[in-house]
Design an enzyme around this catalytic site. Structure first.
Site, PDB file in Angstrom:
ATOM      1  N   SER A 232     -61.626  68.338  30.108  1.00 32.30           N
ATOM      2  CA  SER A 232     -60.876  67.965  31.317  1.00 32.30           C
ATOM      3  C   SER A 232     -61.251  68.171  32.722  1.00 32.30           C
ATOM      4  CB  SER A 232     -59.473  68.411  31.023  1.00 32.30           C
ATOM      5  OG  SER A 232     -58.615  67.501  31.873  1.00 32.30           O
ATOM      6  N   ASP A 326     -57.168  58.681  24.517  1.00 28.73           N
ATOM      7  CA  ASP A 326     -56.779  59.711  25.880  1.00 28.73           C
ATOM      8  C   ASP A 326     -55.777  59.086  26.864  1.00 28.73           C
ATOM      9  OD1 ASP A 326     -56.690  61.473  27.752  1.00 28.73           O
ATOM     10  OD2 ASP A 326     -58.989  61.859  28.064  1.00 28.73           O
ATOM     11  N   HIS A 360     -56.140  63.631  24.120  1.00 23.15           N
ATOM     12  CA  HIS A 360     -56.909  64.193  25.400  1.00 23.15           C
ATOM     13  C   HIS A 360     -57.461  65.584  25.081  1.00 23.15           C
ATOM     14  CE1 HIS A 360     -58.257  64.846  29.587  1.00 23.15           C
ATOM     15  NE2 HIS A 360     -57.483  66.132  29.764  1.00 23.15           N
TER      16      HIS A 360
END
Length: 421
Positions: A232, A326, A360
């Site tokens: 991320s 995601d 994600h």
């Protein structure tokens, strides 16, 4: 004959290691329910269950018997682990203290009723995060804050710096498990930890440069360069590190962005502005969860180009781990933009692995997929996307991809996948 529940390997295993769950002493064809449970360090309870039928010999082998219902169905030897769900909704299972194991309770109950009442057998199995001989060393060197995990053996090992995302703090569980596969791994904090900034207001790349220097000067880290792995926000930080800092070889980005995100990034006399977003564009799912996917500015638009990380000097190779469901941002688009820009500057085409129906938060194998949970900084429930079974399989494959990539590019070795199931 008493019902016996066994787990192979016996007694304990590493969290990223598959196990074999068996029950014996049942009646031929007996209908039973298996339950798994554990409590995290804060006492939160996570549970899973599945219904099975014993074979003609009164035995049950989860590597051969399909689940007939419950938390999952079908042949899922590790389903009782990846399907664990929190008793309190929207909690994410993480390991805060890697020096202690998770103790998993496994039980066999008679029948398939919603609430079977007769316990037939049980066992406890410990899932560890520090492999045999792996050493854990807290790092407080200059400004650098983190933990270094060193694999067993006297020879220097290839080094990796491990960065997590916008939740902050110090996450050690991925680094500790990677160290068990032959790497010296620095789990690096950059805010919300000890004397580091409490909030992510801005970032200075010199801090991460100091971490690289620490690794390269460590006598048990094999130079002349290190690898990076980032998830991320940690992904775009790794991309910036590979583009501006010396001593970087081999970078893994897990659902990272091609642009600098959230806060400005400073390095010497340069500032890369953040990509920017429009919080008013966030949506709310039917379950009341925040969905941020469409809030971020488009890095392809001219007004946002300054936020895109300049890849002219990027040191590869790169591996992009990309989820196709995601809901934090458009990871697929970002990986494709990065690939095009790298090749436009004469760099090798990065390796990109796409995972359908995967959200994600890609963790090491057998962590329950975090489809939605309360964000550590925002304090609000966020939808991350993914379908649990597909996401779980993606985590297993991604873990193998990551190890193979680092063994090849840091160690010069071919990685051979092994499994006990």
């Amino acid at each position: 004959m008493a019902v016996t529940v066994t787990v192979d390997p016996k007694g304990c295993s590493l969290w990223d290691e598959p196990v074999r769950i068996l029950a014996s002493g049942l009646a031929p064809g007996q209908r039973v329910t298996l339950r798994a449970s554990l409590r995290d360090e804060k006492g939160a309870l996570f549970r899973a269950h599945a219904r099975y039928c014993a074979d003609a010999h009164g035995r049950l082998d989860l590597a051969r018997a399909p689940a007939l219902g419950g938390s999952f169905t079908g042949l899922e030897p590790m389903g009782l682990f990846w399907a664990l769900e929190p008793e309190q909704p929207l909690l994410r299972l993480v390991k805060r203290d890697v020096q202690t194991p998770f103790a998993v309770q496994l039980e066999v109950w008679d029948g398939h009723d919603p609430e079977p009442e007769r316990l037939l057998g049980r066992t406890e199995h410990e899932r560890h995060f520090l492999g045999p001989g792996v050493r854990r060393e807290p790092v407080r060197a200059g400004r650098v804050r983190g933990t270094l995990f060193l694999p067993p053996g006297a020879d220097p090992s290839p080094g990796i710096i491990d960065l997590f995302g916008s939740g902050g703090g110090l996450c050690e569980y991925r680094a500790s498990l990677l160290a068990g596969h032959g790497f010296a791994v620095l789990a690096l904090a950059y805010f919300r930890f000890e004397d580091l900034p409490k909030y992510l207001n801005d970032l200075h790349l010199e801090y991460f440069e100091e971490a690289v220097d620490f690794m390269l000067q460590h006598p048990e880290v094999k130079g002349p360069s290190v690898g990076l792995i980032g998830f991320s926000k940690g992904g775009d930080l790794c991309l910036s590190m590979a583009s501006f800092l010396k001593g970087i070889t081999a970078t893994v980005l897990i659902n990272g962005c091609v642009a600098n995100t959230i806060v400005p990034l400073h390095y010497k006399d340069m500032i890369i502005p953040d990509l920017g977003s429009h919080p008013e564009k966030q949506t709310i799912t039917e379950s009341g969860l925040l969905d941020f996917m469409d809030t971020w500015n488009n890095p392809l638009e001219e007004s946002n180009r300054q936020s895109v990380i300049p890849l002219e000097k990027a040191q590869g190779p790169f591996l992009f781990i990309v989820s196709l469901d995601d809901h934090s941002w458009k990871s697929e688009l970002y990986a494709q933009i990065a690939s095009e820009r790298l090749q436009a500057h004469g760099k090798d085409k990065p390796q990109i692995v796409f995972y359908p129906e995967t959200g994600h938060c890609i963790d090491p194998p057998y962590f329950p997929p975090s489809i939605a949970s309360v964000h550590a900084v925002l304090g609000q429930a966020v939808f991350y996307g993914g379908e649990p079974r597909a996401h779980s399989r993606a985590q297993v494959d991604a873990w193998q991809q990551i190890q193979s990539f680092f063994h090849k590019h840091l160690n010069g070795k071919t990685f051979i996948k092994t499994s006990k199931i």
